[in-house]
Design a protein around this motif. Structure first.
Motif, PDB file in Angstrom:
ATOM      1  N   GLU B 130       0.838  -1.198   0.000  1.00 25.48           N
ATOM      2  CA  GLU B 130       0.000   0.000   0.000  1.00 25.48           C
ATOM      3  C   GLU B 130       0.875   1.252   0.000  1.00 25.48           C
ATOM      4  O   GLU B 130       0.620   2.220  -0.721  1.00 25.48           O
ATOM      5  CB  GLU B 130      -0.917  -0.039   1.247  1.00 25.48           C
ATOM      6  CG  GLU B 130      -1.783   1.183   1.456  1.00 25.48           C
ATOM      7  CD  GLU B 130      -2.744   1.447   0.303  1.00 25.48           C
ATOM      8  OE1 GLU B 130      -3.054   0.504  -0.445  1.00 25.48           O
ATOM      9  OE2 GLU B 130      -3.134   2.616   0.140  1.00 25.48           O
ATOM     10  N   GLU B 131       1.925   1.187   0.813  1.00 28.53           N
ATOM     11  CA  GLU B 131       2.855   2.318   0.911  1.00 28.53           C
ATOM     12  C   GLU B 131       3.503   2.565  -0.455  1.00 28.53           C
ATOM     13  O   GLU B 131       3.659   3.700  -0.899  1.00 28.53           O
ATOM     14  CB  GLU B 131       3.931   1.965   1.935  1.00 28.53           C
ATOM     15  CG  GLU B 131       4.581   3.165   2.581  1.00 28.53           C
ATOM     16  CD  GLU B 131       5.473   2.731   3.712  1.00 28.53           C
ATOM     17  OE1 GLU B 131       6.593   2.300   3.431  1.00 28.53           O
ATOM     18  OE2 GLU B 131       5.033   2.786   4.880  1.00 28.53           O
ATOM     19  N   ARG B 133       2.254   1.720  -3.360  1.00 29.92           N
ATOM     20  CA  ARG B 133       1.251   2.225  -4.297  1.00 29.92           C
ATOM     21  C   ARG B 133       1.088   3.743  -4.110  1.00 29.92           C
ATOM     22  O   ARG B 133       1.051   4.503  -5.065  1.00 29.92           O
ATOM     23  CB  ARG B 133      -0.088   1.513  -4.037  1.00 29.92           C
ATOM     24  CG  ARG B 133      -1.147   1.750  -5.105  1.00 29.92           C
ATOM     25  CD  ARG B 133      -2.475   1.132  -4.680  1.00 29.92           C
ATOM     26  NE  ARG B 133      -3.034   1.761  -3.493  1.00 29.92           N
ATOM     27  CZ  ARG B 133      -3.746   2.884  -3.509  1.00 29.92           C
ATOM     28  NH1 ARG B 133      -4.000   3.479  -4.637  1.00 29.92           N
ATOM     29  NH2 ARG B 133      -4.211   3.402  -2.386  1.00 29.92           N
ATOM     30  N   THR B 134       1.016   4.161  -2.842  1.00 26.66           N
ATOM     31  CA  THR B 134       0.869   5.594  -2.566  1.00 26.66           C
ATOM     32  C   THR B 134       2.081   6.357  -3.067  1.00 26.66           C
ATOM     33  O   THR B 134       1.948   7.448  -3.629  1.00 26.66           O
ATOM     34  CB  THR B 134       0.707   5.824  -1.041  1.00 26.66           C
ATOM     35  OG1 THR B 134      -0.273   4.921  -0.566  1.00 26.66           O
ATOM     36  CG2 THR B 134       0.294   7.238  -0.736  1.00 26.66           C
TER      37      THR B 134
END
Lengths: 292, 210
Positions: B130-131, B133-134
């Motif tokens: 997720e990190e 992707r951000t």
């Protein structure tokens, strides 16, 4: 109180309400003072991201980051700017190119199936070869301390990124500047304090031309204690990167800290990694980089 | 009114070109000076709401400006001595209103542990993905935000953020010399541009989340 110190305290949220009101009135009335507040804030963000902030200030600043969402957004902006600017400097003659593919989107940019399959095959090969090489290297370190450990960017010489089957997994939280980098390891090198190297026997890292990440694995000596801090520098002393907050996983064969560095940051030349573990003396691990 | 219940759609649409012109005229008779004063007010409001801990300082700054503009449009004599003090007063009222009502709390990131001995678990891997992707999204947004800057400002920002340690300092000194400005001016200019970029990124990432 010195103006700068007062501003730092304002940014850090350490002033009482009356003093905070005075500062607010001042920057609403004085555009110069407002500019100074923004600039000091920028300096603090820079220092935080480049590892130039002392530990105590760093802790104060991180507390503040948790409390101030937009300050966090500014830190993320600066982090992205640092990454983008470094990539831009090494990749392109012009500062901005319109159709540029960001470095982190490298894998995603391989849209078609067959190139993905081919890359997948190469990576699987590297994983298998890496596990074999790792085990061989570890054995040679324990039995023959004088052997120079070196890894070249051939399938048998590349140590894989941490996987469930890898015997040693070293998770190392990168410094704030590189927190978001994406590991796609193209070459790896083990650096060990047990190995004595003369000037012409430097550990040698051969980097292929492919884009990606180089993994430097620094062996922790027995009894090494946290906190750990690792700095990567050129032989001439130019600071390249700092890592802090290590999460080390130990295995029966020892412990390793893995540092992922974009390959493009390591042109041909000599470098060293300096490891500070707890109160132990600083250890330096020299190595050289050559294009493959 | 809570921060969340501030009329999002009204906040930016309230300031029509006519009311904006009226506001500028009320700030100063000279249009250039009025524009400079407006920029000062906007920056001061951003700093004020940022360090008071607002989740979206831009929205509250806009709300403050809209309130003042509305009063100007209604023909009220509001700037007795210093218009900036008046904006400050309105900003404090806006912030009091935010504090008077429950505000949606934002989840905090966990501070990294210094010596945690562990293997990555599935949740951790998910968080890392997720990190990542951000971070990718942020870089894409940054690229698009940089394209919106005038080319000279864009070049300046990219050059300013090159190098680390001693190389960074030397680079900034060279940059100031190249642009014929002092280091202090360079620092102020880039901090303003960084603020603009942060706002642009904030909007861009917000738009992608929705």
């Amino acid at each position: 109180m010195f103006q700068r110190e007062r501003i730092v305290q304002y940014v850090m949220g350490e002033l009482d309400e009356a003093e905070q009101l005075r500062i607010e009135e001042q920057y609403f009335a004085d555009v110069e003072f407002l500019g100074e507040i923004q600039a000091v804030c920028g300096d603090l963000i820079d220092a935080y991201l480049t590892g130039a902030m002392p530990r105590r200030d760093r802790e104060r600043f991180e507390k503040r980051l948790h409390a101030i969402p937009f300050l966090r957004a500014q830190v993320e902006t600066s982090r992205a700017l640092f990454q983008y600017a470094q990539t831009a400097a090494t990749e392109r003659p012009e500062p901005v190119r319109k159709q540029r593919v960001p470095f982190v989107g490298w894998w995603a940019s391989r849209q078609s199936f067959w190139p993905r399959l081919a890359w997948g095959g190469i990576i699987c090969g590297l994983l298998v070869g890496g596990v074999w090489y790792w085990q061989r290297t570890r054995q040679s370190i324990t039995t023959t301390p004088s052997v120079v450990a070196q890894a070249e960017a051939t399938p048998t010489a590349i140590i894989p990124p941490p996987t469930p089957s890898a015997p040693v997994v070293a998770a190392f939280s990168p410094d704030p500047l590189t927190k978001s980098s994406v590991p796609s390891v193209v070459a790896s090198l083990l650096l060990s304090a047990e190995l004595t190297r003369s000037e012409n026997q430097l550990a040698r890292l051969l980097i292929p031309k492919a884009k990606g990440v180089v993994r430097l694995q620094v062996e922790l000596s027995a009894g090494a204690q946290p906190p750990y801090e690792v700095v990567l520098q050129t032989a001439q002393g130019q600071h390249l990167r700092t890592w802090r907050h290590a999460n080390i996983v130990h295995s029966p064969m020892g412990s390793v800290v893995a540092l992922d560095v974009p390959a493009r940051l390591l042109p041909k030349g000599r470098y060293f990694v300096a490891l500070k573990a707890g109160t132990a003396p600083l250890q330096k691990f020299p190595f050289s980089v050559e294009p493959r | 009114m809570t921060e969340d219940s501030l009329p999002r759609s009204k906040v930016r649409s309230d300031l029509t070109p006519e009311s904006f012109t009226q506001l500028l005229s009320a700030l100063h008779q000279e249009r250039t000076q009025a524009a400079e004063q407006y920029e000062h007010i906007r920056q001061a409001l951003m700093v004020y709401f940022t360090f008071r801990g607002a989740f979206d300082p831009l929205e509250l700054a806009d709300e403050t400006i809209n309130r003042v503009a509305r009063r100007v449009t209604e023909g009220k004599e509001i700037f007795t001595q210093n218009p900036l003090s008046y904006f400050y007063g309105v900003a404090r009222n806006v912030w009091r209103e935010v504090l008077a009502h429950p505000v949606t709390t934002q989840p905090l990131d966990e501070a990294p542990s210094l010596d945690k001995h562990h293997s990555p678990d599935p949740h951790e891997l998910l968080m890392q993905a997720e990190e990542q992707r951000t971070a990718e999204q942020r870089l894409r947004c940054l690229e698009s935000c940089l394209q919106r800057l005038p080319s000279q400002d864009r070049d300046l920002m990219l050059a300013y953020y090159q190098g680390t340690g001693g190389a960074k300092i030397e680079n900034r000194q060279d940059l100031a010399a190249r642009f014929g400005i002092t280091l202090k001016t360079l620092r102020n200019k880039t901090s303003l541009l960084r603020g603009e970029l942060a706002l642009c990124l904030h909007r861009c990432l917000g738009a992608k989340e929705r």
